[in-house]
Design a protein around this motif. Structure first.
Motif, PDB file in Angstrom:
ATOM      1  N   SER A   1      37.787  34.910  35.861  1.00  0.00           N
ATOM      2  CA  SER A   1      37.512  33.587  35.517  1.00  0.00           C
ATOM      3  C   SER A   1      38.700  32.858  35.715  1.00  0.00           C
ATOM      4  O   SER A   1      39.897  33.153  35.784  1.00  0.00           O
ATOM      5  CB  SER A   1      37.041  33.672  34.007  1.00  0.00           C
ATOM      6  OG  SER A   1      38.428  33.850  33.093  1.00  0.00           O
ATOM      7  N   HIS A   2      38.310  31.457  35.885  1.00  0.00           N
ATOM      8  CA  HIS A   2      39.229  30.500  36.191  1.00  0.00           C
ATOM      9  C   HIS A   2      40.557  30.156  35.056  1.00  0.00           C
ATOM     10  O   HIS A   2      41.420  30.203  35.641  1.00  0.00           O
ATOM     11  CB  HIS A   2      38.510  28.981  36.320  1.00  0.00           C
ATOM     12  CG  HIS A   2      39.547  27.855  36.519  1.00  0.00           C
ATOM     13  ND1 HIS A   2      40.235  27.851  37.648  1.00  0.00           N
ATOM     14  CD2 HIS A   2      39.777  26.830  35.702  1.00  0.00           C
ATOM     15  CE1 HIS A   2      41.046  26.836  37.719  1.00  0.00           C
ATOM     16  NE2 HIS A   2      40.757  26.373  36.438  1.00  0.00           N
ATOM     17  N   GLY A   3      39.733  30.389  33.847  1.00  0.00           N
ATOM     18  CA  GLY A   3      41.044  30.402  32.719  1.00  0.00           C
ATOM     19  C   GLY A   3      41.912  31.543  32.853  1.00  0.00           C
ATOM     20  O   GLY A   3      43.145  31.119  32.614  1.00  0.00           O
ATOM     21  N   ASP A   4      41.385  32.677  32.722  1.00  0.00           N
ATOM     22  CA  ASP A   4      42.194  33.944  33.088  1.00  0.00           C
ATOM     23  C   ASP A   4      43.248  33.799  34.322  1.00  0.00           C
ATOM     24  O   ASP A   4      44.328  34.203  34.136  1.00  0.00           O
ATOM     25  CB  ASP A   4      41.304  35.151  33.026  1.00  0.00           C
ATOM     26  CG  ASP A   4      40.944  35.348  31.585  1.00  0.00           C
ATOM     27  OD1 ASP A   4      41.680  35.050  30.610  1.00  0.00           O
ATOM     28  OD2 ASP A   4      39.952  36.168  31.713  1.00  0.00           O
ATOM     29  N   ALA A   5      42.688  33.165  35.523  1.00  0.00           N
ATOM     30  CA  ALA A   5      43.382  33.051  36.560  1.00  0.00           C
ATOM     31  C   ALA A   5      44.709  32.167  36.317  1.00  0.00           C
ATOM     32  O   ALA A   5      45.582  32.359  36.778  1.00  0.00           O
ATOM     33  CB  ALA A   5      42.635  32.524  37.814  1.00  0.00           C
ATOM     34  N   VAL A   6      44.313  31.187  35.614  1.00  0.00           N
ATOM     35  CA  VAL A   6      45.282  30.201  35.296  1.00  0.00           C
ATOM     36  C   VAL A   6      46.495  30.852  34.425  1.00  0.00           C
ATOM     37  O   VAL A   6      47.608  30.435  34.711  1.00  0.00           O
ATOM     38  CB  VAL A   6      44.665  28.959  34.770  1.00  0.00           C
ATOM     39  CG1 VAL A   6      45.985  28.069  34.274  1.00  0.00           C
ATOM     40  CG2 VAL A   6      44.022  28.028  35.655  1.00  0.00           C
ATOM     41  N   GLY A   7      45.912  31.630  33.405  1.00  0.00           N
ATOM     42  CA  GLY A   7      46.994  32.395  32.773  1.00  0.00           C
ATOM     43  C   GLY A   7      47.816  33.217  33.485  1.00  0.00           C
ATOM     44  O   GLY A   7      49.314  33.273  33.355  1.00  0.00           O
ATOM     45  N   LEU A   8      47.312  33.936  34.367  1.00  0.00           N
ATOM     46  CA  LEU A   8      48.317  34.726  35.386  1.00  0.00           C
ATOM     47  C   LEU A   8      48.892  33.666  36.337  1.00  0.00           C
ATOM     48  O   LEU A   8      50.071  34.232  36.576  1.00  0.00           O
ATOM     49  CB  LEU A   8      47.638  35.500  36.120  1.00  0.00           C
ATOM     50  CG  LEU A   8      46.592  36.831  35.322  1.00  0.00           C
ATOM     51  CD1 LEU A   8      45.635  37.501  36.127  1.00  0.00           C
ATOM     52  CD2 LEU A   8      47.413  37.381  34.536  1.00  0.00           C
ATOM     53  N   GLY A   9      48.542  32.673  36.647  1.00  0.00           N
ATOM     54  CA  GLY A   9      49.120  31.848  37.632  1.00  0.00           C
ATOM     55  C   GLY A   9      50.434  31.158  36.903  1.00  0.00           C
ATOM     56  O   GLY A   9      51.522  30.860  37.447  1.00  0.00           O
ATOM     57  N   MET A  10      50.234  30.873  35.285  1.00  0.00           N
ATOM     58  CA  MET A  10      51.479  30.583  34.804  1.00  0.00           C
ATOM     59  C   MET A  10      52.703  31.497  34.618  1.00  0.00           C
ATOM     60  O   MET A  10      53.637  31.149  34.949  1.00  0.00           O
ATOM     61  CB  MET A  10      51.012  30.128  33.381  1.00  0.00           C
ATOM     62  CG  MET A  10      50.257  28.878  33.191  1.00  0.00           C
ATOM     63  SD  MET A  10      50.250  28.356  31.689  1.00  0.00           S
ATOM     64  CE  MET A  10      48.943  29.304  30.734  1.00  0.00           C
ATOM     65  N   LEU A  11      52.189  32.877  34.504  1.00  0.00           N
ATOM     66  CA  LEU A  11      53.237  33.774  34.899  1.00  0.00           C
ATOM     67  C   LEU A  11      53.964  33.761  36.313  1.00  0.00           C
ATOM     68  O   LEU A  11      55.410  33.995  36.393  1.00  0.00           O
ATOM     69  CB  LEU A  11      52.747  35.263  34.574  1.00  0.00           C
ATOM     70  CG  LEU A  11      51.938  35.587  33.039  1.00  0.00           C
ATOM     71  CD1 LEU A  11      51.748  37.096  33.076  1.00  0.00           C
ATOM     72  CD2 LEU A  11      53.080  35.149  32.108  1.00  0.00           C
TER      73      LEU A  11
END
Length: 356
Positions: free
Chosen positions: A248-258
């Motif tokens: 999902s987009h939100g989960d992808a952004v969470g990983l992208g923040m890492l």
């Protein structure tokens, strides 16, 4: 006073309440674009729209696969009879809102737009700020949002009862975007979130306030300030694409923040203690997906595919360098150019799911 031209910045005009109550604000003869799943989960939605004698109610299947030219053409065809003063209302998550925003900008060179976000992610982020876009395929890979417009909504309806049907994943991905804004723009707020996550309505109000403040100062992403909203999105979009949008987009952004924290440490922008504190807060307060998920996606990816996705990123500079938002402190950020050599340095650690 002359009317605001289509696409021009409009301050957020939020209205809170039940959908049945707020639907009475909709002018008769409008066109509605509705997520089919939302209509099924909330049976009163379609009758409330029908009571306003709409020209058409277009029910679409939401999700990233809906963000294409074929879906856009369906919406444009359904809205052909709208007059220039007509209204298009988008009832759905971010993908429905994106396609409807592009359609509202193109129909009769600009019609009124009403956003009704039905996911937490859309409520805190995509329904605010005027941006709409569709995806394209480039050399077999799907590139997110390369074709789009700015078309600010005339008003947005926030209907908390629509969020009661959301899954745990959908609630988490919306919260991730809200926390993203707090960590970049309001250190005190992020620290409060870290101590005690806020209730849903407070989260929505905080996130919309933070984003509106940014959009008011940089409505068309020309001054650079609005780039802060892209924190976590550069590699988040890559991971989303590598998963073929199963992530999902939100989960992808969470990983992208890492990933962004790693890049920030590498370039000496993000202090080590800040990166550790933020990652721990995201894990503890939000339960973001872990580095093992980054590894699973990166291990099976060809570097040439990653390079293609990054090269197509609309945030890239003229020489192909990445313009990334990096944290300089909690509540403060910097924008740096990141070369291919920089991110390739981190690639081995990402493929192993460990801290570089």
């Amino acid at each position: 006073m002359s009317p605001t031209p289509p696409g021009a910045y409009r301050p957020a005009a939020d209205h809170w309440g039940t959908f049945t109550k707020l639907s009475k604000r909709l002018p008769e003869g409008s066109v509605a674009v509705v997520d089919r799943t939302v209509a099924r989960l909330h049976p009163g939605l379609i009758p409330a729209l029908e009571a306003r004698n709409p020209r058409a109610i277009l029910q679409l299947v939401g999700g990233e696969r809906a963000k294409n030219f074929e879906t856009l053409q369906k919406v444009l065809a359904g809205g052909l009879t709208l007059p220039r003063s007509g209204t298009l209302v988008a009832v759905g998550g971010g993908t429905i809102g994106d396609v409807a925003t592009v359609a509202a900008h193109l129909l009769k060179r600009g019609v009124r737009l009403v956003q009704v976000p039905t996911t937490l992610l859309a409520a805190v982020d995509s329904s605010l700020g005027g941006k709409g876009a569709v995806d394209m395929s480039v050399r077999g890979a799907v590139v997110k949002n390369p074709v789009g417009v700015f078309h600010y909504a005339d008003e947005t309806w926030i209907c908390p009862e629509l969020y009661t049907s959301l899954s745990e994943v959908q609630l988490r991905e919306g919260a991730i975007e809200a926390w993203k804004m707090a960590v970049c723009l309001d250190g005190d707020l992020f620290r409060r979130y870290s101590r005690k996550p806020p209730p849903l309505q407070r989260l929505v109000k905080d996130a919309r306030r933070l984003k509106e403040n940014v959009c008011a100062q940089d409505p068309y992403e020309q001054t650079g300030l609005r780039r802060v909203l892209n924190f976590g999105h550069t590699f988040g979009h890559v991971l989303e694409g590598l998963s073929r949008f199963k992530l999902s987009h939100g989960d992808a952004v969470g990983l992208g923040m890492l990933c962004a924290l790693d890049v920030g440490r590498l370039l000496g922008v993000t202090p080590q203690d800040v990166a550790i504190q933020v990652e721990e807060a995201l894990n503890r307060g939000l339960g973001i997906l872990g580095r093992d998920r980054i590894a699973a996606l990166c291990k099976r990816a060809a570097l040439k595919d990653v390079t293609t996705l990054l090269a197509a990123d609309k945030k890239a500079g003229k020489a192909g360098e990445l313009r990334m938002v990096l944290l300089s402190a909690i509540g403060a950020f910097d924008i740096k150019d990141v070369t291919e050599n920089d991110w390739r340095t981190l690639w081995p650690a990402w493929t192993r799911g460990i801290l570089p």
